[in-house]
Design an enzyme around this catalytic site. Structure first.
Site, short mmCIF file in Angstrom:
data_model
loop_
_atom_site.label_atom_id
_atom_site.label_comp_id
_atom_site.label_asym_id
_atom_site.label_seq_id
_atom_site.Cartn_x
_atom_site.Cartn_y
_atom_site.Cartn_z
N TYR A 6 -12.73 7.50 -13.96
CA TYR A 6 -13.10 6.42 -13.10
C TYR A 6 -13.57 5.27 -14.06
O TYR A 6 -12.60 4.27 -13.84
CB TYR A 6 -13.85 6.48 -12.15
CG TYR A 6 -13.97 5.54 -10.79
CD1 TYR A 6 -12.82 4.92 -10.15
CD2 TYR A 6 -14.97 4.38 -10.63
CE1 TYR A 6 -12.91 3.98 -9.24
CE2 TYR A 6 -15.05 3.63 -9.92
CZ TYR A 6 -13.99 3.30 -9.03
OH TYR A 6 -13.98 2.37 -8.11
N LYS A 37 -11.65 1.46 -14.93
CA LYS A 37 -12.14 0.40 -14.63
C LYS A 37 -12.47 -0.65 -15.85
O LYS A 37 -12.48 -1.86 -15.73
CB LYS A 37 -13.41 0.45 -13.60
CG LYS A 37 -12.88 1.16 -12.25
CD LYS A 37 -11.71 0.16 -11.59
CE LYS A 37 -11.59 0.83 -10.02
NZ LYS A 37 -10.40 -0.09 -9.48
N ASP A 63 0.79 -1.30 0.01
CA ASP A 63 -0.08 -0.08 -0.01
C ASP A 63 0.89 1.21 -0.07
O ASP A 63 2.08 1.25 0.61
CB ASP A 63 -0.97 0.07 0.94
CG ASP A 63 -2.23 0.92 1.24
OD1 ASP A 63 -3.36 0.22 1.16
OD2 ASP A 63 -2.04 1.96 0.88
N ASP A 106 4.07 2.76 -4.42
CA ASP A 106 3.00 3.00 -5.16
C ASP A 106 2.91 1.82 -6.40
O ASP A 106 3.95 1.56 -6.88
CB ASP A 106 3.28 4.27 -5.90
CG ASP A 106 2.21 5.18 -6.53
OD1 ASP A 106 1.47 4.38 -7.57
OD2 ASP A 106 1.79 6.20 -6.30
N VAL A 107 1.66 1.44 -6.48
CA VAL A 107 1.44 0.22 -7.42
C VAL A 107 2.30 0.54 -8.92
O VAL A 107 2.30 -0.30 -9.74
CB VAL A 107 0.02 -0.30 -7.51
CG1 VAL A 107 -0.37 -0.91 -6.26
CG2 VAL A 107 -0.95 0.90 -7.80
N SER A 118 -15.02 -2.56 -11.04
CA SER A 118 -16.05 -1.74 -10.38
C SER A 118 -17.19 -1.91 -11.42
O SER A 118 -17.11 -2.03 -12.85
CB SER A 118 -15.62 -0.42 -10.32
OG SER A 118 -17.02 0.56 -10.13
N THR A 156 -16.49 0.90 2.50
CA THR A 156 -15.22 1.30 3.00
C THR A 156 -14.90 2.71 2.97
O THR A 156 -15.48 3.38 2.78
CB THR A 156 -14.13 0.43 1.73
OG1 THR A 156 -14.31 1.56 0.75
CG2 THR A 156 -14.62 -0.95 1.17
P1 NAD Z 1 -9.77 2.05 0.15
O1 NAD Z 1 -9.77 3.58 -0.16
O2 NAD Z 1 -10.50 1.80 1.57
O3 NAD Z 1 -8.71 1.33 -0.18
C1 NAD Z 1 -7.76 1.53 -1.35
C2 NAD Z 1 -6.37 1.36 -0.90
O4 NAD Z 1 -5.42 1.44 -1.95
C3 NAD Z 1 -5.78 2.63 0.14
O5 NAD Z 1 -5.13 1.91 1.44
C4 NAD Z 1 -4.95 3.17 -0.55
O6 NAD Z 1 -3.81 3.67 0.26
C5 NAD Z 1 -4.28 2.34 -1.31
N1 NAD Z 1 -3.74 2.88 -2.77
C6 NAD Z 1 -4.35 3.92 -3.31
N2 NAD Z 1 -3.55 4.21 -4.61
C7 NAD Z 1 -2.56 3.55 -4.45
C8 NAD Z 1 -1.40 3.68 -5.00
N3 NAD Z 1 -1.04 4.21 -6.19
N4 NAD Z 1 -0.23 2.60 -4.57
C9 NAD Z 1 -0.46 1.85 -3.68
N5 NAD Z 1 -1.59 1.73 -3.07
C10 NAD Z 1 -2.68 2.62 -3.28
O7 NAD Z 1 -10.88 1.63 -1.09
P2 NAD Z 1 -11.73 0.10 -1.25
O8 NAD Z 1 -13.00 0.44 -1.39
O9 NAD Z 1 -11.26 -0.81 -0.29
O10 NAD Z 1 -11.39 -0.01 -2.66
C11 NAD Z 1 -10.42 -0.96 -3.34
C12 NAD Z 1 -10.77 -1.36 -4.77
O11 NAD Z 1 -12.25 -1.38 -5.07
C13 NAD Z 1 -10.37 0.13 -5.64
O12 NAD Z 1 -9.59 -0.23 -6.57
C14 NAD Z 1 -11.64 0.63 -5.80
O13 NAD Z 1 -11.52 1.45 -6.99
C15 NAD Z 1 -12.70 -0.64 -5.98
N6 NAD Z 1 -14.01 -0.29 -5.83
C16 NAD Z 1 -14.40 0.11 -4.81
C17 NAD Z 1 -15.69 0.19 -4.66
C18 NAD Z 1 -16.53 0.70 -3.27
O14 NAD Z 1 -17.59 0.96 -3.17
N7 NAD Z 1 -15.83 0.92 -2.18
C19 NAD Z 1 -16.63 0.13 -5.46
C20 NAD Z 1 -16.18 -0.60 -6.84
C21 NAD Z 1 -14.80 -0.55 -6.71
#
Ligand code: NAD
Length: 255
Positions: A161, A165, A36, A57-58, A148, A196
């Site tokens: 976004y 995705k 992370d 960073d990924v 997503s 989340t």
């Molecule tokens: P979150 O914000 O709780 O967690 C995301 C994590 O990714 C964070 O800890 C952040 O620090 C880390 N991160 C962000 N950019 C980064 C980078 N460049 N390098 C390394 N780490 C990085 O979010 P979440 O809701 O758990 O989301 C997880 C995934 O699910 C994401 O890809 C998000 O787009 C996707 N998503 C979320 C939802 C939702 O409703 N929460 C819905 C559809 C898709």
């Protein structure tokens, strides 16, 4: 693949679905590397499950490669990678202040699509060198991505976004087709509305309206429900090359 004793890496493991996934995989007996960009958050997840963590960073090719190298040395061959790192962005193509900021669009693609591909390609290159698992299918590894439902029905303000995705969903089948010769599966999950920290900034009214659009159950999804699906994907060799919606039948309206 039987998960017990195998090694996994989870990006975005410091929060939300990535964190829940790291915990669920550890519970299944896996040794987990938590990646992370939020170092303390990654460390906290890893400490609770006796895993390893790296702050990166990924999108950073050499940092991801070095972290994967280290975990292979410490824990053994990488068998499962789960891409959860991502950012939620919003902005209209033509807004009150003019056209969409191009750098904001670029950054969304950079993290959500290029970051996912970066981890996928580096993980796949390592997995290709793994011994086949001693089961009938001889799998070498599994890669799970997170898209997503915005990939399919992005709302007004979600052009960046949704494009990021959509790219993740679109690369799933060609990646699975190509990596099949190495006995590596590639599967993507497209979550709906999951409770989340990413949704944390939302006010109650917006949340209630989103919940009301969900068919059943009429509530936000739980990160643990995402993690359960990842475990099933990892364990079930027939799931491959597909983007699976996890959304309580919600279909997002235009706005
Ligand atoms: P979150 O914000 O709780 O967690 C995301 C994590 O990714 C964070 O800890 C952040 O620090 C880390 N991160 C962000 N950019 C980064 C980078 N460049 N390098 C390394 N780490 C990085 O979010 P979440 O809701 O758990 O989301 C997880 C995934 O699910 C994401 O890809 C998000 O787009 C996707 N998503 C979320 C939802 C939702 O409703 N929460 C819905 C559809 C898709």
């Amino acid at each position: 693949m039987k998960l017990d004793g195998l090694t996994a890496a989870v990006t975005g493991g410091g929060s939300g679905m990535g964190k829940a996934t790291a915990e669920a995989l550890a519970e299944a007996g896996m040794r987990v590397l938590v990646l992370d960009r939020d170092g303390p958050a990654a460390e906290a997840t890893a400490a609770a499950i006796d895993g390893r963590s790296a702050a990166l960073d990924v999108t950073d090719a050499s940092a991801v490669d070095a972290a994967l190298q280290e975990v292979v040395e410490d824990f053994g061959p990488l068998r499962l990678v789960v891409n959860c790192a991502g950012i939620a962005t919003a902005g209209r193509i033509v807004g009150r202040e003019g056209p969409h900021d191009l750098d904001a669009f670029r950054r969304t693609i950079e993290v959500n699509l290029i970051g996912t591909f970066n981890v996928l390609r580096l993980a796949a290159a390592r997995m290709a060198g793994n011994e086949p698992m001693p089961d009938a299918d001889g799998e070498r590894g599994v890669i799970v991505n997170t898209a997503s439902i915005a990939a399919f029905e992005g709302q007004v303000g979600q052009a960046a976004y949704a494009a990021s995705k959509g790219g993740v969903a679109a690369l799933t089948l060609p990646a699975a087709r190509e990596l099949a010769r190495h006995a590596i599966r590639v599967v993507t999950v497209a979550p709906g509305l999951i409770g989340t920290p990413m949704l944390g900034g939302m006010d109650d009214k917006v949340r209630e309206s989103l919940e009301a659009q969900t068919v059943f159950p009429r509530r936000l999804g739980r990160p643990e429900e995402f993690a359960r699906l990842v475990r099933e994907i990892a364990g079930n060799p027939l799931i491959n090359g597909e983007t699976i919606r996890l959304d309580g039948a919600v279909r997002l309206a235009a706005k």
